[in-house]
Write a protein that holds these residues in place. Structure first.
Motif, PDB file in Angstrom:
ATOM      1  N   ALA A 190       3.507  12.291  -7.002  1.00 21.65           N
ATOM      2  CA  ALA A 190       3.011  10.946  -7.282  1.00 21.65           C
ATOM      3  C   ALA A 190       4.182  10.082  -7.745  1.00 21.65           C
ATOM      4  N   LEU A 191       4.249   8.869  -7.199  1.00 24.14           N
ATOM      5  CA  LEU A 191       5.317   7.935  -7.563  1.00 24.14           C
ATOM      6  C   LEU A 191       4.706   6.608  -7.967  1.00 24.14           C
ATOM      7  N   ASP A 192       5.143   6.093  -9.104  1.00 28.58           N
ATOM      8  CA  ASP A 192       4.735   4.775  -9.571  1.00 28.58           C
ATOM      9  C   ASP A 192       5.977   3.891  -9.573  1.00 28.58           C
ATOM     10  N   ILE A 193       6.054   3.010  -8.577  1.00 35.70           N
ATOM     11  CA  ILE A 193       7.236   2.157  -8.410  1.00 35.70           C
ATOM     12  C   ILE A 193       7.010   0.852  -9.156  1.00 35.70           C
ATOM     13  N   GLY A 194       7.704   0.691 -10.267  1.00 36.45           N
ATOM     14  CA  GLY A 194       7.583  -0.515 -11.067  1.00 36.45           C
ATOM     15  C   GLY A 194       8.794  -1.406 -10.918  1.00 36.45           C
ATOM     16  N   ASN A 195       8.756  -2.562 -11.532  1.00 38.93           N
ATOM     17  CA  ASN A 195       9.867  -3.501 -11.420  1.00 38.93           C
ATOM     18  C   ASN A 195      11.132  -3.007 -12.115  1.00 38.93           C
ATOM     19  N   SER A 196      10.976  -2.190 -13.165  1.00 38.56           N
ATOM     20  CA  SER A 196      12.132  -1.694 -13.907  1.00 38.56           C
ATOM     21  C   SER A 196      12.440  -0.233 -13.615  1.00 38.56           C
ATOM     22  N   ASN A 197      11.385   0.578 -13.481  1.00 34.78           N
ATOM     23  CA  ASN A 197      11.575   2.012 -13.297  1.00 34.78           C
ATOM     24  C   ASN A 197      10.636   2.567 -12.232  1.00 34.78           C
ATOM     25  N   ILE A 198      11.043   3.684 -11.670  1.00 34.16           N
ATOM     26  CA  ILE A 198      10.188   4.473 -10.789  1.00 34.16           C
ATOM     27  C   ILE A 198       9.886   5.766 -11.530  1.00 34.16           C
ATOM     28  N   PRO A 222       1.627   8.410 -21.999  1.00 38.89           N
ATOM     29  CA  PRO A 222       2.626   7.864 -21.072  1.00 38.89           C
ATOM     30  C   PRO A 222       2.411   8.296 -19.627  1.00 38.89           C
ATOM     31  N   MET A 223       1.595   9.347 -19.414  1.00 41.16           N
ATOM     32  CA  MET A 223       1.362   9.861 -18.060  1.00 41.16           C
ATOM     33  C   MET A 223       0.095   9.288 -17.430  1.00 41.16           C
ATOM     34  N   LEU A 224      -0.530   8.303 -18.050  1.00 41.26           N
ATOM     35  CA  LEU A 224      -1.824   7.813 -17.585  1.00 41.26           C
ATOM     36  C   LEU A 224      -1.784   7.339 -16.135  1.00 41.26           C
ATOM     37  N   THR A 225      -0.776   6.576 -15.762  1.00 41.93           N
ATOM     38  CA  THR A 225      -0.704   6.050 -14.393  1.00 41.93           C
ATOM     39  C   THR A 225      -0.623   7.187 -13.377  1.00 41.93           C
ATOM     40  N   LEU A 226       0.235   8.174 -13.656  1.00 45.58           N
ATOM     41  CA  LEU A 226       0.346   9.305 -12.741  1.00 45.58           C
ATOM     42  C   LEU A 226      -0.940  10.124 -12.720  1.00 45.58           C
ATOM     43  N   ASP A 227      -1.601  10.247 -13.873  1.00 44.46           N
ATOM     44  CA  ASP A 227      -2.881  10.963 -13.895  1.00 44.46           C
ATOM     45  C   ASP A 227      -3.906  10.252 -13.015  1.00 44.46           C
ATOM     46  N   GLY A 228      -3.912   8.926 -13.091  1.00 45.84           N
ATOM     47  CA  GLY A 228      -4.812   8.167 -12.235  1.00 45.84           C
ATOM     48  C   GLY A 228      -4.510   8.392 -10.769  1.00 45.84           C
ATOM     49  N   LEU A 229      -3.237   8.417 -10.412  1.00 53.08           N
ATOM     50  CA  LEU A 229      -2.847   8.676  -9.020  1.00 53.08           C
ATOM     51  C   LEU A 229      -3.291  10.077  -8.589  1.00 53.08           C
ATOM     52  N   ARG A 230      -3.131  11.048  -9.469  1.00 58.49           N
ATOM     53  CA  ARG A 230      -3.557  12.412  -9.150  1.00 58.49           C
ATOM     54  C   ARG A 230      -5.066  12.468  -8.894  1.00 58.49           C
ATOM     55  N   ILE A 282       1.577   6.975  -3.633  1.00 56.11           N
ATOM     56  CA  ILE A 282       2.498   5.984  -4.190  1.00 56.11           C
ATOM     57  C   ILE A 282       1.721   4.763  -4.665  1.00 56.11           C
ATOM     58  N   SER A 283       2.006   4.338  -5.895  1.00 53.59           N
ATOM     59  CA  SER A 283       1.575   3.013  -6.342  1.00 53.59           C
ATOM     60  C   SER A 283       2.846   2.196  -6.503  1.00 53.59           C
ATOM     61  N   SER A 284       2.805   0.949  -6.094  1.00 55.00           N
ATOM     62  CA  SER A 284       4.026   0.140  -6.116  1.00 55.00           C
ATOM     63  C   SER A 284       3.704  -1.326  -6.348  1.00 55.00           C
ATOM     64  N   VAL A 285       4.527  -1.957  -7.174  1.00 57.69           N
ATOM     65  CA  VAL A 285       4.455  -3.408  -7.344  1.00 57.69           C
ATOM     66  C   VAL A 285       5.738  -4.050  -6.824  1.00 57.69           C
ATOM     67  N   VAL A 286       6.506  -3.264  -6.056  1.00 53.86           N
ATOM     68  CA  VAL A 286       7.762  -3.753  -5.476  1.00 53.86           C
ATOM     69  C   VAL A 286       7.665  -3.592  -3.959  1.00 53.86           C
ATOM     70  N   PRO A 287       7.091  -4.576  -3.272  1.00 51.76           N
ATOM     71  CA  PRO A 287       6.822  -4.440  -1.835  1.00 51.76           C
ATOM     72  C   PRO A 287       8.030  -4.026  -0.996  1.00 51.76           C
ATOM     73  N   GLN A 288       9.222  -4.536  -1.341  1.00 48.27           N
ATOM     74  CA  GLN A 288      10.389  -4.218  -0.513  1.00 48.27           C
ATOM     75  C   GLN A 288      10.803  -2.753  -0.601  1.00 48.27           C
ATOM     76  N   LEU A 289      10.297  -2.036  -1.622  1.00 48.44           N
ATOM     77  CA  LEU A 289      10.615  -0.611  -1.737  1.00 48.44           C
ATOM     78  C   LEU A 289       9.487   0.280  -1.241  1.00 48.44           C
ATOM     79  N   THR A 290       8.284  -0.249  -1.174  1.00 46.86           N
ATOM     80  CA  THR A 290       7.135   0.571  -0.791  1.00 46.86           C
ATOM     81  C   THR A 290       7.358   1.245   0.554  1.00 46.86           C
TER      82      THR A 290
END
Length: 256
Positions: A4-12, A239-247, A62-70
Motif C-alpha cells: 500500500a502506498l499513500d502519495i502525499g504532497n510531502s511524503n510517500i 500513524p498507520m490509519l491511512t495504510l490500514d484503510g487502504l488494506r 495506491i492513494s495519491s494527492v499528487v496526480p503527476q506521480l500517480t
C-alpha cells in the motif's frame, strides 16, 4: 503480500502487509522531478534491504494527492511486479458512503482515513490527519463521509512565517513551557503550535456539537504522535490509519 502506498504532497508512506499485519514500512520524500526509472531504483533499494523483490507483491493499492506521480509510480509497479495497482478514488467501492460530497474531489487519503476510522469505531467519529494540510473529517453512522475542514498544515504555516522573519531560521516543532512566551521564539511557538492545536480542538468541539454527540476522535499523519502529547482530545493515535484503510479497501476488492 499486499503493498500500500499513500502519495502525499510531502511524503510517500509505504507499507507491506501479510495476513493483515504490517511487516515493513517506509517513508520517503515526495519528489515530482523523479522519473519512473529513478523511482524504480529507489523502491528496489528500499525492498532489497529486507530481501524483498517487486514480484513479492501480488496486490498493490495506491492513494495519491499528487496526480503527476500517480501514473508514474503505478506504471513502475505494473512493469516490475506484473501487477496492476488499484488507484483509490471516490468511485472505488470502499464500503463507505460519499453522498454529500463530490466524489471526484474527495482526496483518496481522506477516504482511506475514513474507512480505517469507521472500521475501528463502528460509530460516529472524527479523523484528524496532520499532514501537509491538517484535515478534520467527519464519518457518521452507518458509515458515511459527510465532510469536514481542511486547514494549512503546521509545517506549512511555520515555513511561511519563518520565510517572512529574517531573524528566525527555525522554530522547534513543540510548544513553549508556558502559553505566554517569554521570548520571540517562545511566543511564536505558542502561537503556531498551541494555536494550531487550539484550532483543532475548537473544530472538534463544533463538529461534535453539530453531530449531537460525543464522537470518538482519531489522529493520524506524520505529526500526530508529537501533537497528541499536548492534548487529551484524541481517543486514538494511529500513524498507520491511512495504510490500514487502504488494506481494508483492498481486502474488500478481494472478497468480490
Amino acid at each position: 503480500m499486499l503493498l500500500a502506498l499513500d502519495i502525499g504532497n510531502s511524503n510517500i508512506v509505504i507499507g507491506a502487509s501479510s495476513n493483515g499485519e504490517w511487516k515493513y514500512q517506509w517513508r520517503i520524500q515526495t519528489d515530482t522531478d523523479k522519473t519512473a526509472d529513478e523511482y524504480a531504483v529507489l523502491f528496489n533499494s528500499l525492498f532489497s534491504e529486507f530481501e524483498l523483490t517487486f514480484d513479492r507483491f501480488s496486490r498493490i493499492i495506491i492513494s495519491s494527492v499528487v496526480p503527476q506521480l500517480t501514473q508514474i509510480i503505478s506504471e513502475v509497479f505494473e512493469e516490475k511486479s506484473d501487477t496492476k495497482a488499484l488507484i483509490l478514488d471516490g468511485e472505488v467501492d470502499t464500503g463507505l458512503k460519499i453522498k454529500r460530497l463530490n466524489r471526484k474531489s474527495v482526496g483518496a487519503d481522506l477516504i482511506a482515513d475514513a474507512v480505517g476510522a469507521y472500521a475501528l469505531f463502528e460509530d460516529d467519529c472524527i479523523v484528524v490527519d496532520f499532514g501537509t494540510a491538517t484535515t478534520v473529517m467527519v464519518v457518521q453512522t452507518p458509515g458515511e463521509l459527510i465532510g469536514g475542514s481542511i486547514c494549512a498544515g503546521l509545517k506549512v504555516t511555520i515555513d511561511a512565517l519563518v520565510g517572512e522573519t529574517a531573524q528566525l531560521s527555525q522554530i522547534p516543532l513543540e510548544p513553549p513551557k508556558q502559553v505566554i512566551g517569554g521570548s520571540t521564539m517562545e511566543a511564536m511557538q505558542s502561537g503556531l503550535v498551541l494555536g494550531h492545536l487550539c484550532m483543532i480542538e475548537g473544530l472538534i468541539d463544533r463538529m461534535r456539537k453539530r453531530m449531537g454527540g460525543a464522537a470518538k476522535v482519531i489522529a493520524t499523519g506524520g505529526l500526530s504522535e508529537k501533537i497528541a502529547e499536548h492534548t487529551d482530545y484524541f481517543d486514538v493515535i494511529d500513524p498507520m490509519l491511512t495504510l490500514d484503510g487502504l488494506r481494508l479497501i483492498m481486502e474488500r476488492q478481494d472478497e468480490k
